[in-house]
Design an enzyme around this catalytic site. Structure first.
Site, PDB file in Angstrom:
ATOM      1  N   CYS A 139      36.776  38.391  43.691  1.00  0.00           N
ATOM      2  CA  CYS A 139      37.877  37.585  44.240  1.00  0.00           C
ATOM      3  C   CYS A 139      39.061  37.572  43.286  1.00  0.00           C
ATOM      4  CB  CYS A 139      37.389  36.168  44.526  1.00  0.00           C
ATOM      5  SG  CYS A 139      38.682  35.127  45.219  1.00  0.00           S
ATOM      6  N   CYS A 142      40.900  34.234  43.061  1.00  0.00           N
ATOM      7  CA  CYS A 142      40.176  33.231  42.264  1.00  0.00           C
ATOM      8  C   CYS A 142      40.289  33.540  40.772  1.00  0.00           C
ATOM      9  CB  CYS A 142      38.686  33.203  42.597  1.00  0.00           C
ATOM     10  SG  CYS A 142      38.295  33.307  44.335  1.00  0.00           S
ATOM     11  N   ASP A 143      40.094  34.783  40.405  1.00  0.00           N
ATOM     12  CA  ASP A 143      39.873  35.114  38.991  1.00  0.00           C
ATOM     13  C   ASP A 143      40.972  35.950  38.335  1.00  0.00           C
ATOM     14  OD1 ASP A 143      37.434  33.778  39.107  1.00  0.00           O
ATOM     15  OD2 ASP A 143      36.382  35.544  39.838  1.00  0.00           O
TER      16      ASP A 143
END
Ligand code: NDP
Length: 315
Positions: A139, A142-143
């Site tokens: 992701c 997300c990261d």
């Protein structure tokens, strides 16, 4: 045979969608029973730090956030159970569900929040750094932030891979994209955007042999050209996998309308209703576009409110 348990609201799955549905359903006195499923806490438990969920100015780790969501659901007396639903029968007025140990539950309403699972390559080294939380991610939204100013590799050639590569290109000094065929699967416009981004290098006909790293995490990727057999190492600190997701909807397929890739179809846009009255869906099981904790939580709230209205309409 064990006795059949009757419940007002059964929630299947324990990601942000399931726990948010539980918080709302419990506060509406629907006495929800929540089965956590195969991966209690869902996909967030494999995420390191969550910095984009509103209300956490200093960020929170994925597992910590799930512990807090579970505690919040239990505070209002949600019956949170370890175990998973392995079979359903939604053919009648009562929604029949079976727990993997054989227990039968009859639910007036069901909220499906079983999520989706990111696909991985399955390499041992990839799984090692994924579990370690040391540089493998599925992701970018997300990261990606953790790799700003660094070099990353991303695998995949679909719309997700292109979108994520483009997202990463704004944060990272260099993005190397590994495409196993000699062409993209992505739509032309997405592929063109990637091709026209200066700091994205695309390697066609290229597969990952191994994710390289040390005790601190990922340091590179060993890749192979599947036409020439030539191998080389690409330095990177982040290894992103964007080769698709699989919604966890197999057990519902005989009753619930799914799209061609297995995602649950909303019977009425703007609601959480499925084609079966009294069965609602929240989170990634029906969402291949946004796939965020906050959107999952939002649809969890919608599902609980829709379930409550459904029960009220039957009284
Ligand atoms: P897709 O299934 O479309 O693409 C998966 C990609 O991963 C393919 O290019 C495939 O390669 C590659 N792949 C699969 N397995 C491997 C492997 N083992 N090694 C290397 N590569 C592999 O998934 P997406 O998540 O990209 O998209 C899912 C759906 O969501 C699509 O319908 C897409 O259009 C949509 N979507 C739309 C967006 C938008 O419009 N903004 C954004 C994101 C997704 P190969 O081509 O060789 O099979």
């Amino acid at each position: 045979m064990s006795e059949i348990e009757k419940v007002k609201c059964l929630i299947i799955g324990s990601g942000p969608a399931g726990y948010t549905a539980a918080i709302y359903a419990a506060r509406a006195d629907m006495k929800p029973v929540l089965y956590q499923g195969m991966e209690p806490g869902g996909q967030l438990t494999t995420t390191n730090e969550v910095e984009n969920f509103p209300g956490y100015p200093d960020g929170v780790t994925g597992p910590e956030m799930m512990i807090q969501l579970e505690a919040q659901a239990k505070r209002f007396d949600t019956d949170v159970r370890f175990g998973f639903i392995s079979k359903v029968d939604f053919s009648g007025d009562v929604h029949k569900c079976w727990v993997e140990d054989g227990k039968e539950i009859h639910a007036e309403t069901v909220i499906i929040s079983t999520g989706a699972s990111a696909k991985y390559l399955g390499l041992e080294s990839e799984q090692h750094y994924l579990k370690m939380g040391g540089g493998v991610s599925a992701c970018a939204v997300c990261d990606g932030f953790f790799y700003r100013g660094q070099e990353v590799v991303i695998v995949g050639a679909g719309d997700s891979a292109c979108e994520e590569a483009h997202y990463l290109s704004k944060l990272c000094t260099k993005v190397t994209m590994l495409v196993r065929k000699d062409e993209f699967r992505a739509s032309k416009i997405m592929a063109e955007r990637v091709k026209n981004t200066k700091n994205i290098e695309i390697l066609f006909n290229t597969e990952t042999v191994e994710v390289l790293g040390d005790d601190n995490g990922v340091t590179g990727a060993r890749v192979k050209n599947n036409q020439t057999g030539e191998e080389k190492d690409i330095p990177c600190t982040g290894f992103f996998v964007a080769i698709g997701h699989k919604p966890n909807t197999d057990i519902f397929k005989d009753y619930i309308d799914l799209d061609e890739t297995g995602y649950i179809k909303y019977a009425q846009p703007g609601t959480s209703k499925t084609n079966v009255p009294g069965v609602f869906v929240a989170g990634d099981a029906a969402d291949k576009t946004y796939r965020q904790a906050i959107t999952a939580a939002g649809t969890g709230c919608m599902a609980a409110l829709d379930a409550e209205r459904y029960l009220a309409s039957k009284e």
